[in-house]
Design an enzyme around this catalytic site. Structure first.
Site, mmCIF file in Angstrom:
data_model
loop_
_atom_site.group_PDB
_atom_site.id
_atom_site.type_symbol
_atom_site.label_atom_id
_atom_site.label_comp_id
_atom_site.label_asym_id
_atom_site.label_seq_id
_atom_site.Cartn_x
_atom_site.Cartn_y
_atom_site.Cartn_z
ATOM 1 C CB CYS A 31 -0.971 -0.016 1.173
ATOM 2 S SG CYS A 31 -0.229 0.134 2.815
ATOM 3 C CG HIS B 194 -4.528 0.134 3.886
ATOM 4 N ND1 HIS B 194 -3.849 -0.813 3.144
ATOM 5 C CD2 HIS B 194 -5.433 0.687 3.024
ATOM 6 C CE1 HIS B 194 -4.328 -0.834 1.908
ATOM 7 N NE2 HIS B 194 -5.282 0.072 1.809
ATOM 8 C CG HIS C 200 -6.692 0.397 -1.666
ATOM 9 N ND1 HIS C 200 -6.963 -0.125 -0.430
ATOM 10 C CD2 HIS C 200 -7.644 -0.132 -2.486
ATOM 11 C CE1 HIS C 200 -8.022 -0.915 -0.483
ATOM 12 N NE2 HIS C 200 -8.447 -0.940 -1.728
#
Length: 353
Positions: free
Chosen positions: A268, A316, A328
């Site tokens: 990520c 994240h 993402h």
């Protein structure tokens, strides 16, 4: 043998048999309990998603130590260069002291008084004696320089050992996070292994379709999308944000791989690092570090290109696209995709550049 003694013996034997049977029954019950039934497809998906998320948490924790490791390694390298330079200085002073010692030894065989008495030219000797005194002063000066240089070298060497120990500690911590990441991924695979062949095939097909769909949504060179999906967000970005958005969208369908930052796989924070790097903005390879690498913005003021951080503590990061959508790299086992902004718990957001 008396009847009472016989009865007692039978009672003991019966108790032993009963205890053995009870113990065997407990073992059988425990064995049955430990043999978990195969999960349903829905249960398996939920368990796998959670395990893969935990793997990502460990991965981002490991990523967060990258900066510390890099900085510590840089300090170690600088100290080692300083040690080499200081060692050369110490060696130079040692050679000078050695030369002075040899020269001094050659003139120290007899006392100064005896040399004066035996000299055929007293005036010349007295001049030489004055020179000898200066020579002795040079020796003392050289010794003092050596002590100072050696002291600095010792300090540098001690600092190097301290920094190396700190580096090894951080590296060991990162290795532990990486090990936990792999443990979670292995556990997720074990869950999948319990499924029937048909259910496993169904999951594989769903994943393949998701990748195919994402890659079909990649922007073309002129910025238009290859997909006719009307649900895709319109991204009204400009300047460096537009470059970053386009770079992120160009990776749709690429697999999540921990520690990767392109060109064909990402985690990520690696995806955000890659995308904004294309726009000339440098970001750390860590979602936690990226929270401090831009101007904080509220959820209501989000603009395309902004970074959104999820969970508490942050584990994240995604890029906002507008219209409540993000792009993402979700987690291990998934690929870069477009998703609803609110499918994960919002933490904070920043605007890089």
């Amino acid at each position: 043998m008396s009847i009472g003694r016989i009865n007692r013996t039978k009672g003991i034997a019966l108790a032993a048999i009963t205890s053995t049977a009870v113990a065997a029954g407990v073992i059988l019950i425990q064995g049955a309990a430990s043999a978990d039934p195969a999960p349903t497809l829905a249960e398996a998906k939920k368990q796998v998603a959670e395990l893969q998320h935990q793997a990502e948490v460990s991965g981002e924790s490991a990523n967060d130590l990258r900066g510390q490791i890099s900085a510590s390694a840089t300090r170690v390298k600088a100290l080692q260069a300083g040690i080499a330079k200081q060692q050369a200085q110490v060696d130079g002073v040692k050679r000078q002291i050695g030369s002075l010692a040899v020269a001094g030894y050659q003139t120290s065989g007899i006392s100064t008084t005896a040399q004066l008495l035996l000299s055929t030219n007293p005036d010349q000797f007295l001049s030489q004696a004055s020179t000898a005194q200066a020579f002795a002063g040079q020796q003392n000066s050289a010794l003092r320089r050596y002590q100072v240089a050696q002291g600095k070298l010792t300090d540098l060497q001690a600092s190097e050992q301290t920094e190396l120990a700190a580096l090894q500690t951080v590296q060991a911590k990162q290795d532990a996070f990486k090990k936990q990441l792999q443990t979670n991924l292995d556990a997720a695979e074990k869950v999948l292994d319990k499924l029937s062949a048909a259910d496993r095939k169904r999951i594989d097909e769903e994943n393949a379709k998701a990748v195919e769909k994402a890659r079909g949504e990649r922007p073309t060179r002129d910025g238009d999308r290859e997909s006719d999906d009307k649900d895709l967000p319109n991204v009204p970005a400009s300047g460096r944000a537009a470059t970053a958005v386009n770079a992120a969208l160009s990776q749709l369908g690429d697999p999540y791989v921990w520690g990767a930052d392109g060109p064909s796989s990402y985690d990520c924070s690696g995806l955000m690092m890659y995308a904004w790097g294309k726009a000339g903005v440098s970001l750390s390879h860590s979602s936690k570090a990226q929270t401090g690498e831009g101007r904080p913005v509220s959820k209501s003021d989000l603009m395309p290109g902004d970074l959104i951080f999820y969970y508490s503590p942050v584990s994240h990061v995604a890029m906002y696209l507008g219209n409540g959508r993000i792009v993402h790299a979700p987690r291990p086992g998934k690929s870069v995709e477009i998703a609803p902004m609110d499918e994960m718990p919002f933490n904070s957001a920043v605007r890089p550049g």
